[in-house]
Design a protein around this motif. Structure first.
Motif, PDB file in Angstrom:
ATOM      1  N   ARG A  62       0.821  -1.212   0.000  1.00 57.22           N
ATOM      2  CA  ARG A  62       0.000   0.000   0.000  1.00 57.22           C
ATOM      3  C   ARG A  62       0.861   1.272   0.000  1.00 57.22           C
ATOM      4  O   ARG A  62       0.383   2.350  -0.306  1.00 57.22           O
ATOM      5  N   GLU A  63       2.139   1.130   0.370  1.00 55.23           N
ATOM      6  CA  GLU A  63       2.985   2.320   0.411  1.00 55.23           C
ATOM      7  C   GLU A  63       3.731   2.556  -0.886  1.00 55.23           C
ATOM      8  O   GLU A  63       4.304   3.608  -1.093  1.00 55.23           O
ATOM      9  N   TRP A  64       3.766   1.540  -1.764  1.00 49.96           N
ATOM     10  CA  TRP A  64       4.607   1.681  -2.940  1.00 49.96           C
ATOM     11  C   TRP A  64       4.130   2.751  -3.896  1.00 49.96           C
ATOM     12  O   TRP A  64       4.863   3.592  -4.334  1.00 49.96           O
ATOM     13  N   ARG A  65       2.857   2.655  -4.237  1.00 45.84           N
ATOM     14  CA  ARG A  65       2.358   3.534  -5.306  1.00 45.84           C
ATOM     15  C   ARG A  65       1.047   4.179  -4.897  1.00 45.84           C
ATOM     16  O   ARG A  65       0.288   3.627  -4.133  1.00 45.84           O
TER      17      ARG A  65
END
Lengths: 252, 329
Positions: free
Chosen positions: B325-328
């Motif tokens: 959920r933090e990547w993009r």
């Protein structure tokens, strides 16, 4: 005296399609100029030509009198800030770090101070330490505006900065851009909302199929004939509480 | 003290502890007197095992892992893609092709020839990527070019297998492709360490550009940074680091992909500041993995590349699931 942001007789094409066709644009310091036109009219291309992201086939784009092609990347960035339409942020950086990217040539502490000031300017300094992945679309748009403001460049180009934002966020973004112009910067912003464009801009450039069909104060630029020819709207301006409102319907 | 410096110090200390453990522990167990000999008598067997076998192997694993972690962080930043690793642009495969060619042509007997050949493969891949990066600005286009390069190099390596007249040479190539730091000496360390330094310098020079690329190509291009030059620096860093790692230890997957993700949250997603912590995390991962491979009781020692993939892949799936959920956005 040549305007600080000037495009003269610009031609450009993308994939064999002409996107700018003899376009002339001028923006003075202290002025907010809105760039309007239907989808595909060439608004983004015109803005990109000013930051060297689109090569002109003919004509010239000048920043403070100098052809953008002759300027180093650093000198170009010193003269003009660019807020692209794209709001994708690859990694979950804190808001203040994103805003600090507007000042890559300052020391870390100075860049952070500039970033905090810019975040305060768009009303979200209290979110400075929050990761952008944990923010709403509107908050993220404000962070990216803060990055552009943090450049402190005297000219600012914003490509559809209010697209996809709620009405409150739209007005806030435009207010901030207006405030920058009022404090002496030259601002060119592409918009789709003609009522907001008329409310915020000193002048409006109407672009259609790469050609500038009007470059005048709002009511003059967006007269009924232009609305009909360029936007396919049968419309007229009526007086609203905060200025003129466009009442329009599609031409049958 | 900044967050990144603190993170690097902690990782550095853990790396030192892991290398110490890798020197002290092994298949052969020693008693107290032998430990004393290992630290006091350079003519003794224990000293030989500690300082001529285990120590260079552990340091080699540390440096190779650091090269892979650094290359992974550079690639992920450059391509703005959490799935990028040193293999994705074809540098590993081209280096492997160089080594396979040298082995089959009888170069295994000449000191350093296989390594030089692997490095030459990586340099060729790096050069092609630099040319490609100049022609295509979109990271997706560069990834596709890298995938094509990787597939071509893989096919060429398979062709070498196919046409190789000697089964011994085939076995050597296969063994080498599986990846290992077994029997590495201080000569290997002396070989790979300068490459890490060179890669680190170029990676450091590209850090500002990698950070700016977080906001996309257009913003980066208009930011005032010389993005063309910074991209070239990043590609040189990734190619040198990957080439050196493959040259010394063969193809070791997963470390370059996973190391940046282990430290990304601690570095707060900064693609520039993540470089040094990723290198340290990569080094740490490989030292621990090699120690675990050595201590696993099997008839034939597990190959490091196989071990990292077997243990690492499920672990990575877990990390990916938590971090996705933090990547993009």
């Amino acid at each position: 005296m040549i305007a600080p942001l000037t495009m003269w007789d610009a031609d450009a094409s993308l994939g064999g399609r002409k996107v700018l066709d003899g376009a002339d644009v001028q923006v003075e310091y202290g002025q907010l100029v809105a760039l309007v036109g239907p989808n595909g009219a060439g608004k983004s291309c015109l803005i990109k030509a000013f930051v060297g992201l689109l090569e002109l086939d003919g004509g010239v784009a000048r920043l403070n009198g100098d052809d953008v092609r002759t300027l180093s990347p650093r000198e170009r960035a010193r003269r003009v800030a660019y807020l692209p339409q794209e709001r994708h942020i690859a990694w979950n950086l804190p808001a203040v770090e994103v805003a600090a990217l507007g000042a890559p040539f300052l020391s870390g502490a100075e860049a952070l101070a500039r970033a905090h000031a810019a975040l305060a300017e768009v009303g979200i300094d209290h979110l400075a330490d929050r990761g952008v992945a944990e923010m709403s679309g509107g908050e993220r748009a404000r962070v990216l505006l803060a990055r552009a403001l943090a450049t402190d460049a005297p000219l600012l180009l914003a490509d559809e900065p209010i697209a996809g934002l709620d009405p409150d966020a739209q007005r806030l973004v435009l207010e901030r851009l207006r405030a920058r112009a009022d404090s002496g910067a030259g601002v060119l912003v592409s918009l789709h909302d003609l009522t907001l464009a008329a409310a915020v801009a000193d002048r409006i450039v109407v672009l259609d199929q790469g050609q500038v069909v009007a470059h005048a104060p709002p009511m003059e630029a967006l007269e009924p004939d232009v609305l009909r020819r360029v936007f396919g709207l049968d419309g007229r301006w009526i007086e609203g509480p905060d200025g003129p409102l466009l009442a329009a319907r599609r031409v049958q | 003290m900044s967050r990144t410096v603190r993170l690097c110090l902690i990782l550095g200390l853990v790396c030192v502890a892991a290398v110490a453990a890798a020197v002290l522990l092994g298949e052969t167990s020693f008693d107290g007197a032998q430990y004393a000999q290992a630290f006091g008598d350079p003519t003794s067997g224990p000293w030989e095992v500690f300082w001529q076998v285990r120590a260079p192997r552990a340091v080699c694993a540390l440096i190779v892992g650091a090269c892979l972690g650094l290359a992974g962080a550079v690639m992920q930043g450059l391509l703005r893609n959490p799935l990028a690793d040193p293999g994705v642009l074809g540098v590993s495969a081209t280096a492997a092709l160089g080594a396979a060619l040298a082995i089959v042509l009888g170069g295994a007997g000449v000191a350093g020839l296989v390594e030089m050949s692997a490095l030459a493969g990586a340099v060729v891949a790096g050069g092609l990527l630099i040319v490609a990066a100049g022609l295509m600005r979109a990271p997706e286009a560069l990834i596709l070019f890298g995938v094509a390069l990787s597939s071509f190099a893989g096919a060429a390596t398979a062709l070498i297998f196919n046409l190789s007249p000697s089964p011994i040479a085939q076995a050597e190539v296969m063994s080498w492709l599986l990846g290992s730091v077994q029997n590495r000496s201080w000569v290997d360390v002396a070989w790979v360490a300068p490459a890490l330094v060179v890669a680190a310098v170029f990676a450091g020079l590209s850090a500002g550009g990698l950070r700016m690329l977080t906001l996309g190509d257009e913003t980066a291009a208009a930011s005032g940074l010389s993005m063309g030059r910074l991209r070239v620096f990043a590609l040189i860093a990734a190619a040198v680091a990957t080439g050196a790692a493959v040259a010394v230890a063969g193809v070791i997957g997963f470390v370059g992909l996973a190391a940046p993700h282990l430290v990304r949250a601690a570095a707060r997603g900064d693609a520039g500041r993540i470089l040094a912590p990723s290198a340290l995390a990569g080094g740490l991962m490989l030292v621990v993995a090699d120690l675990a491979a050595r201590l696993t009781p099997t008839d034939q020692e597990l190959k490091l590349g196989v071990f990292t993939a077997l243990i690492g892949a499920p672990l990575f799936a877990l990390i990916a699931w938590r971090a996705a959920r933090e990547w993009r956005l």
